[in-house]
Design a protein around this motif. Sequence first.
Motif, PDB file in Angstrom:
ATOM      1  N   ALA A 209       9.389  11.816  48.402  1.00 33.37           N
ATOM      2  CA  ALA A 209      10.382  12.595  47.633  1.00 33.37           C
ATOM      3  C   ALA A 209      11.564  11.719  47.222  1.00 33.37           C
ATOM      4  CB  ALA A 209      10.860  13.789  48.456  1.00 33.37           C
ATOM      5  N   GLU A 210      12.017  10.855  48.134  1.00 27.15           N
ATOM      6  CA  GLU A 210      13.144   9.954  47.822  1.00 27.15           C
ATOM      7  C   GLU A 210      12.740   8.919  46.769  1.00 27.15           C
ATOM      8  OE1 GLU A 210      15.454   9.898  52.147  1.00 27.15           O
ATOM      9  OE2 GLU A 210      13.768   8.550  51.802  1.00 27.15           O
ATOM     10  N   SER A 211      11.534   8.366  46.933  1.00 29.23           N
ATOM     11  CA  SER A 211      11.062   7.355  45.974  1.00 29.23           C
ATOM     12  C   SER A 211      11.009   7.905  44.560  1.00 29.23           C
ATOM     13  CB  SER A 211       9.654   6.865  46.369  1.00 29.23           C
ATOM     14  OG  SER A 211       9.671   6.279  47.645  1.00 29.23           O
ATOM     15  N   MET A 212      10.527   9.133  44.433  1.00 24.47           N
ATOM     16  CA  MET A 212      10.314   9.739  43.109  1.00 24.47           C
ATOM     17  C   MET A 212      11.627  10.052  42.390  1.00 24.47           C
ATOM     18  SD  MET A 212       6.995  12.077  44.042  1.00 24.47           S
ATOM     19  CE  MET A 212       6.515  12.687  42.448  1.00 24.47           C
ATOM     20  N   LYS A 213      12.727  10.005  43.119  1.00 20.43           N
ATOM     21  CA  LYS A 213      14.040  10.223  42.488  1.00 20.43           C
ATOM     22  C   LYS A 213      14.579   8.959  41.818  1.00 20.43           C
ATOM     23  CE  LYS A 213      15.383  13.953  45.624  1.00 20.43           C
ATOM     24  NZ  LYS A 213      16.131  14.282  46.856  1.00 20.43           N
ATOM     25  N   HIS A 214      13.951   7.818  42.107  1.00 19.99           N
ATOM     26  CA  HIS A 214      14.414   6.548  41.545  1.00 19.99           C
ATOM     27  C   HIS A 214      13.659   6.220  40.261  1.00 19.99           C
ATOM     28  CE1 HIS A 214      17.057   5.175  44.818  1.00 19.99           C
ATOM     29  NE2 HIS A 214      16.205   5.788  45.623  1.00 19.99           N
ATOM     30  N   PRO A 215      14.362   5.802  39.209  1.00 16.09           N
ATOM     31  CA  PRO A 215      13.663   5.440  37.955  1.00 16.09           C
ATOM     32  C   PRO A 215      12.668   4.296  38.154  1.00 16.09           C
ATOM     33  CG  PRO A 215      15.994   4.773  37.879  1.00 16.09           C
ATOM     34  CD  PRO A 215      15.827   5.646  39.083  1.00 16.09           C
ATOM     35  N   GLN A 216      12.948   3.420  39.142  1.00 15.43           N
ATOM     36  CA  GLN A 216      12.040   2.286  39.393  1.00 15.43           C
ATOM     37  C   GLN A 216      10.631   2.764  39.737  1.00 15.43           C
ATOM     38  OE1 GLN A 216      15.134   2.524  40.618  1.00 15.43           O
ATOM     39  NE2 GLN A 216      16.083   0.532  40.960  1.00 15.43           N
ATOM     40  N   TYR A 217      10.551   3.917  40.413  1.00 15.11           N
ATOM     41  CA  TYR A 217       9.246   4.446  40.816  1.00 15.11           C
ATOM     42  C   TYR A 217       8.395   4.742  39.586  1.00 15.11           C
ATOM     43  CZ  TYR A 217       5.823   7.136  43.486  1.00 15.11           C
ATOM     44  OH  TYR A 217       4.663   7.580  44.064  1.00 15.11           O
ATOM     45  N   TRP A 218       9.005   5.368  38.598  1.00 16.18           N
ATOM     46  CA  TRP A 218       8.271   5.753  37.386  1.00 16.18           C
ATOM     47  C   TRP A 218       8.039   4.552  36.478  1.00 16.18           C
ATOM     48  CZ3 TRP A 218       5.979   9.927  38.434  1.00 16.18           C
ATOM     49  CH2 TRP A 218       6.571  10.844  39.319  1.00 16.18           C
ATOM     50  N   MET A 219       8.933   3.556  36.556  1.00 12.83           N
ATOM     51  CA  MET A 219       8.691   2.311  35.817  1.00 12.83           C
ATOM     52  C   MET A 219       7.446   1.603  36.362  1.00 12.83           C
ATOM     53  SD  MET A 219      12.523   0.700  35.541  1.00 12.83           S
ATOM     54  CE  MET A 219      13.888   1.605  34.829  1.00 12.83           C
ATOM     55  N   LEU A 220       7.349   1.519  37.686  1.00 17.23           N
ATOM     56  CA  LEU A 220       6.166   0.913  38.301  1.00 17.23           C
ATOM     57  C   LEU A 220       4.913   1.719  37.956  1.00 17.23           C
ATOM     58  CD1 LEU A 220       7.446  -0.064  41.889  1.00 17.23           C
ATOM     59  CD2 LEU A 220       7.131  -1.567  39.920  1.00 17.23           C
ATOM     60  N   ALA A 221       5.047   3.050  37.955  1.00 17.62           N
ATOM     61  CA  ALA A 221       3.901   3.917  37.622  1.00 17.62           C
ATOM     62  C   ALA A 221       3.408   3.644  36.196  1.00 17.62           C
ATOM     63  CB  ALA A 221       4.284   5.382  37.787  1.00 17.62           C
ATOM     64  N   LEU A 222       4.342   3.433  35.265  1.00 15.36           N
ATOM     65  CA  LEU A 222       3.959   3.161  33.869  1.00 15.36           C
ATOM     66  C   LEU A 222       3.241   1.811  33.754  1.00 15.36           C
ATOM     67  CD1 LEU A 222       4.031   3.913  30.850  1.00 15.36           C
ATOM     68  CD2 LEU A 222       6.205   2.687  30.684  1.00 15.36           C
ATOM     69  N   ILE A 223       3.764   0.797  34.443  1.00 13.10           N
ATOM     70  CA  ILE A 223       3.116  -0.524  34.420  1.00 13.10           C
ATOM     71  C   ILE A 223       1.691  -0.416  34.966  1.00 13.10           C
ATOM     72  CG2 ILE A 223       3.155  -2.863  35.399  1.00 13.10           C
ATOM     73  CD1 ILE A 223       6.225  -2.656  35.489  1.00 13.10           C
ATOM     74  N   PHE A 224       1.552   0.302  36.080  1.00 15.32           N
ATOM     75  CA  PHE A 224       0.231   0.453  36.713  1.00 15.32           C
ATOM     76  C   PHE A 224      -0.737   1.193  35.794  1.00 15.32           C
ATOM     77  CE2 PHE A 224      -2.780   2.449  39.708  1.00 15.32           C
ATOM     78  CZ  PHE A 224      -3.205   1.325  40.389  1.00 15.32           C
ATOM     79  N   LEU A 225      -0.264   2.281  35.196  1.00 15.62           N
ATOM     80  CA  LEU A 225      -1.086   3.061  34.254  1.00 15.62           C
ATOM     81  C   LEU A 225      -1.552   2.175  33.094  1.00 15.62           C
ATOM     82  CD1 LEU A 225      -2.088   5.860  33.038  1.00 15.62           C
ATOM     83  CD2 LEU A 225       0.080   5.924  31.860  1.00 15.62           C
ATOM     84  N   THR A 226      -0.634   1.384  32.550  1.00 20.06           N
ATOM     85  CA  THR A 226      -0.939   0.526  31.398  1.00 20.06           C
ATOM     86  C   THR A 226      -2.037  -0.483  31.721  1.00 20.06           C
ATOM     87  OG1 THR A 226       1.330   0.721  30.568  1.00 20.06           O
ATOM     88  CG2 THR A 226       0.054  -1.152  29.793  1.00 20.06           C
ATOM     89  N   LEU A 227      -1.888  -1.184  32.854  1.00 22.27           N
ATOM     90  CA  LEU A 227      -2.869  -2.210  33.205  1.00 22.27           C
ATOM     91  C   LEU A 227      -4.211  -1.606  33.614  1.00 22.27           C
ATOM     92  CD1 LEU A 227      -0.412  -4.673  34.925  1.00 22.27           C
ATOM     93  CD2 LEU A 227      -2.000  -5.326  33.118  1.00 22.27           C
ATOM     94  N   CYS A 228      -4.162  -0.429  34.268  1.00 32.00           N
ATOM     95  CA  CYS A 228      -5.419   0.246  34.633  1.00 32.00           C
ATOM     96  C   CYS A 228      -6.150   0.754  33.393  1.00 32.00           C
ATOM     97  CB  CYS A 228      -5.158   1.404  35.600  1.00 32.00           C
ATOM     98  SG  CYS A 228      -4.860   0.860  37.278  1.00 32.00           S
ATOM     99  N   MET A 229      -5.402   1.368  32.471  1.00 36.87           N
ATOM    100  CA  MET A 229      -6.027   1.873  31.249  1.00 36.87           C
ATOM    101  C   MET A 229      -6.679   0.729  30.478  1.00 36.87           C
ATOM    102  SD  MET A 229      -4.387   3.789  27.978  1.00 36.87           S
ATOM    103  CE  MET A 229      -3.941   2.256  27.198  1.00 36.87           C
ATOM    104  N   SER A 230      -5.966  -0.382  30.343  1.00 34.20           N
ATOM    105  CA  SER A 230      -6.494  -1.540  29.610  1.00 34.20           C
ATOM    106  C   SER A 230      -7.761  -2.071  30.276  1.00 34.20           C
ATOM    107  CB  SER A 230      -5.438  -2.650  29.542  1.00 34.20           C
ATOM    108  OG  SER A 230      -4.239  -2.176  28.975  1.00 34.20           O
ATOM    109  N   GLY A 231      -7.682  -2.269  31.592  1.00 33.26           N
ATOM    110  CA  GLY A 231      -8.825  -2.826  32.319  1.00 33.26           C
ATOM    111  C   GLY A 231     -10.024  -1.902  32.334  1.00 33.26           C
ATOM    112  N   LEU A 232      -9.799  -0.638  32.690  1.00 32.92           N
ATOM    113  CA  LEU A 232     -10.914   0.302  32.825  1.00 32.92           C
ATOM    114  C   LEU A 232     -11.589   0.577  31.485  1.00 32.92           C
ATOM    115  CD1 LEU A 232      -9.287   2.762  35.360  1.00 32.92           C
ATOM    116  CD2 LEU A 232     -11.313   1.386  35.786  1.00 32.92           C
ATOM    117  N   TYR A 233     -10.796   0.681  30.423  1.00 33.18           N
ATOM    118  CA  TYR A 233     -11.384   0.970  29.111  1.00 33.18           C
ATOM    119  C   TYR A 233     -12.268  -0.189  28.649  1.00 33.18           C
ATOM    120  CZ  TYR A 233     -12.099   2.147  24.265  1.00 33.18           C
ATOM    121  OH  TYR A 233     -12.703   2.426  23.067  1.00 33.18           O
ATOM    122  N   VAL A 234     -11.738  -1.394  28.730  1.00 32.10           N
ATOM    123  CA  VAL A 234     -12.493  -2.564  28.255  1.00 32.10           C
ATOM    124  C   VAL A 234     -13.711  -2.827  29.145  1.00 32.10           C
ATOM    125  CG1 VAL A 234     -12.380  -5.076  27.911  1.00 32.10           C
ATOM    126  CG2 VAL A 234     -10.552  -3.608  27.056  1.00 32.10           C
TER     127      VAL A 234
END
Length: 403
Positions: A209-234
């Motif tokens: 709950a504390e982590s999710m209040k920090h913008p850094q958490y969602w920034m890391l989530a976006l980076i992870f989503l981006t690299l996973c989407m790129s890798g898994l799709y290709v």
Amino acid sequence: MSTHISNRTRVLTLIGTIITQFALGSVYTWSLFNAQLADKLSEPVSRVAFSFGILSLALAVASSMAGKMQERFGVRKVTIGAGVLLGASLLLTAHATNLILLYVFAGFLIGFADGTGYLMTLSNCVKWFPERKGLISACAIGAYGLGSLGFKFINMYFLQHGGLETTFDIWGVVAMIMVILGGSLMTDAPKQEISAEQAAEGARDYSLAESMKHPQYWMLALIFLTLCMSGLYVIGVAKDIGQSYVHLTAGVAASAVTIIAVANISGRLVLGILSDKIARTKVIAIALTICLVGVCALLFAHLNMMVFYAAVACIAFSFGGTLTVFPSLVSDFFGLNNLTKNYGVIYLGFGVGSLIGSIVASIFGGFIATFYLMFALLIVSLVIALTIQLPNGESDAQLVVNH
């Protein structure tokens, strides 16, 4: 005496984790079965292959829930339970008689079993080795990648000599025994104490709950989503890209699968080990840059066999490295004690990413739309990786120096 016991316990946990991860990685041989399952069920290959999309999503959802299960039952019992469910699901899949049963057994159940064991055992093992987080992640996730390669030969042999049902039965029994054996060697990692020096520098453990209040958490989530989407799709459509987009023969295009496997495992080892030596945000920036080079090659370069191979290798290398570095990166930002939960929600990006690439391609009619989406997200993610700071205001580079 206690140090000796502790060392023995953590080495046994590492061995158990590697055995378990190797068995869990076997699900990535799934494409071997699509054609035969399609014949058996008299369904198009595309519908049968959708079971792997369900599996990926169920894997990500189970990974996000595994932390709660570990708290209640302990890593050993949950891992053994995941092994029994994985084996049972593969045995049930052998005898699925229609598409719905295939989606339930091969999609939801196998995905849930695999996800339950994957992230929890990885996080638990990393907690045992706080001084070597990158190396331990590389060992565990490298075993997961090697599992797909090892079981590829096992499953291909039995598909040729024993048929579809026999292969699923043998796969189920072997994977179940390996996960149960691996789980029985594991011990829950002790709670990590924050030293006075770390506390003075602002280091602490954050709840989910504390982590999710920090913008850094969602920034890391976006980076992870981006690299996973790129890798898994290709990775999922590499052969099709090679044939219809680069105009290669089926055999030459299929060789991309081997190149992807080697690049994927190389990324896990190289970037995992590098992440113990330099700031992990810099390692992720390197991964994003390499992935961006690969995507730019697919979009803007004059494509031939070698350019195509180099492009998919760049993307697979970055994807493999990201999966290795991210657990340690999340622990740098939000602490080790709640890693399974904190990383678990970010890991949902693995399942969501696997769907987004395919959905965009189907709506806009082909690979190009997804490549442009990957291109845009990679640039945004690279800017984030180069500028993000820890929740206490320190840079990741300072954290490495202090450590």
